[in-house]
Design an enzyme around this catalytic site. Structure first.
Site, short mmCIF file in Angstrom:
data_model
loop_
_atom_site.label_atom_id
_atom_site.label_comp_id
_atom_site.label_asym_id
_atom_site.label_seq_id
_atom_site.Cartn_x
_atom_site.Cartn_y
_atom_site.Cartn_z
N LYS A 1 0.81 -1.23 0.00
CA LYS A 1 0.00 0.00 0.00
C LYS A 1 0.84 1.28 0.00
O LYS A 1 0.39 2.32 -0.47
CB LYS A 1 -0.94 0.03 1.21
CG LYS A 1 -2.06 -0.98 1.10
CD LYS A 1 -3.05 -0.84 2.25
CE LYS A 1 -4.08 -1.95 2.18
NZ LYS A 1 -5.19 -1.77 3.10
N ASP B 1 -10.03 2.60 1.75
CA ASP B 1 -10.16 2.05 3.11
C ASP B 1 -10.70 3.15 4.01
O ASP B 1 -11.60 2.93 4.83
CB ASP B 1 -8.79 1.62 3.68
CG ASP B 1 -8.24 0.37 3.02
OD1 ASP B 1 -9.04 -0.46 2.58
OD2 ASP B 1 -7.00 0.24 2.97
#
Ligand code: ATR
Length: 287
Positions: free
Chosen positions: A71, A107
């Site tokens: 990420k 997210d």
């Protein structure tokens, strides 16, 4: 599955990716909406992240999700970052427009959407956030950006302090950091509106554990848990029993997926279908 010559490809890069719910969730959603899209898992080693992103451009892959441990590592290979993803310092969704790659953090946005979907607006609310790891980081940034009053509690105080300092600097409003102790929970829960568990406490096989004693949970709280295995954690069960509103980890997982889906396809995501796929795989009953 009927794959045409015009199919658009999306996928997930991570290592490992075998246990990801995303392929099943997205393929069911594409099918439901009659879209000529397919979603595949790509196991990519750390040292190959740059080559994988080059491959996205070369193969004209429409979009990617990015999971652990890439990420942060994908960020320098993209053309542009959404401001929230840049502040958080992590990307979980990439959209490819003719070779121009933009990174997002759904997210964070998905967590906010899960709250809003339950009629909970964090702006101006007192939020107690447990944990100071990767998940807490995304959640804390989106809450601070939305204008919540944040307090971070973590077992390792130093990590909470570092997070709180970053947030205070990024948003110009003070974020407090405290150790995750019984007495700090007692004191802070007295005036909290929203409690978020972003620690791994309560995750299978430790499903009998909870980060918060049930006696501290009240009906005026909204309680969110990022743990989604089990779907109904001990914390959420006890919150429900106290009359609190709850947001489970599947809600957050599904909304981050729904927001990525909408960026790739331009079509509203069939959230209930996606939730059904995830709950089915986790052995829960579809909500
Ligand atoms: P994630 O990406 O899911 O956030 P992580 O970065 O490993 O995972 O962070 C895990 C979080 O759960 C941390 O806040 C961790 O606390 P520490 O910073 O003190 O390690 C917290 N955590 C894990 N096990 C815990 C436990 N038994 N009690 C309290 N906190 C715990």
């Amino acid at each position: 599955m009927n794959i045409s010559g015009k199919v658009k490809i999306c996928g997930i890069i991570g290592d490992p990716v075998e246990h990801s719910m995303s392929p099943a969730m997205h393929n069911a959603a594409f099918e439901k909406m009659g879209l000529d899209f397919v979603y595949v898992p790509f196991r990519v080693k750390r040292e190959d992240v740059g080559k994988a992103i080059d491959g996205v451009r070369a193969l004209n892959i429409r979009g990617l999700n990015v999971t652990i441990p890439h990420k942060v590592a994908v960020m320098p290979f993209l053309n542009e970052l959404d401001p929230l993803a840049e502040k958080i310092g992590a990307v979980n969704t990439i959209v490819n427009d003719n070779g121009f790659l933009k990174g997002y953090n759904t997210d964070a946005a998905g967590f906010l959407q899960a709250l809003l979907d339950k009629g909970v607006e964090p702006k101006g609310k007192n939020v107690l956030l447990l944990g100071a790891g990767g998940a807490s980081r995304a959640i804390s940034f989106v809450l601070a950006e939305r204008g919540a009053n944040l307090v971070l509690l973590n077992r390792t105080l130093q990590k909470a302090k570092e997070s709180a300092d970053r947030l205070t600097e990024a948003f110009g409003r003070e974020v407090r950091a405290l150790e995750l102790s019984h007495w700090n929970l007692v004191a802070e829960l007295r005036h909290a509106d929203i409690l978020v568990n972003a620690t791994s406490v309560g995750m299978s096989p430790q499903q009998d554990e909870t980060p918060v004693p049930p006696s501290l949970l009240t009906a005026s709280l909204t309680v969110c848990d990022i743990v989604y295995n089990p779907i109904k954690t001990r914390l959420l069960k006890e919150a429900e029993a106290a009359g609190a509103k709850t947001v489970d980890g599947v809600d957050m997982l599904v909304w981050q997926g729904a927001m990525a889906f909408e960026k790739w396809t331009g079509v509203k995501a069939p959230v209930e279908v996606m939730r059904g796929v995830v709950t089915g795989r986790l052995g829960g009953s579809p909500a």
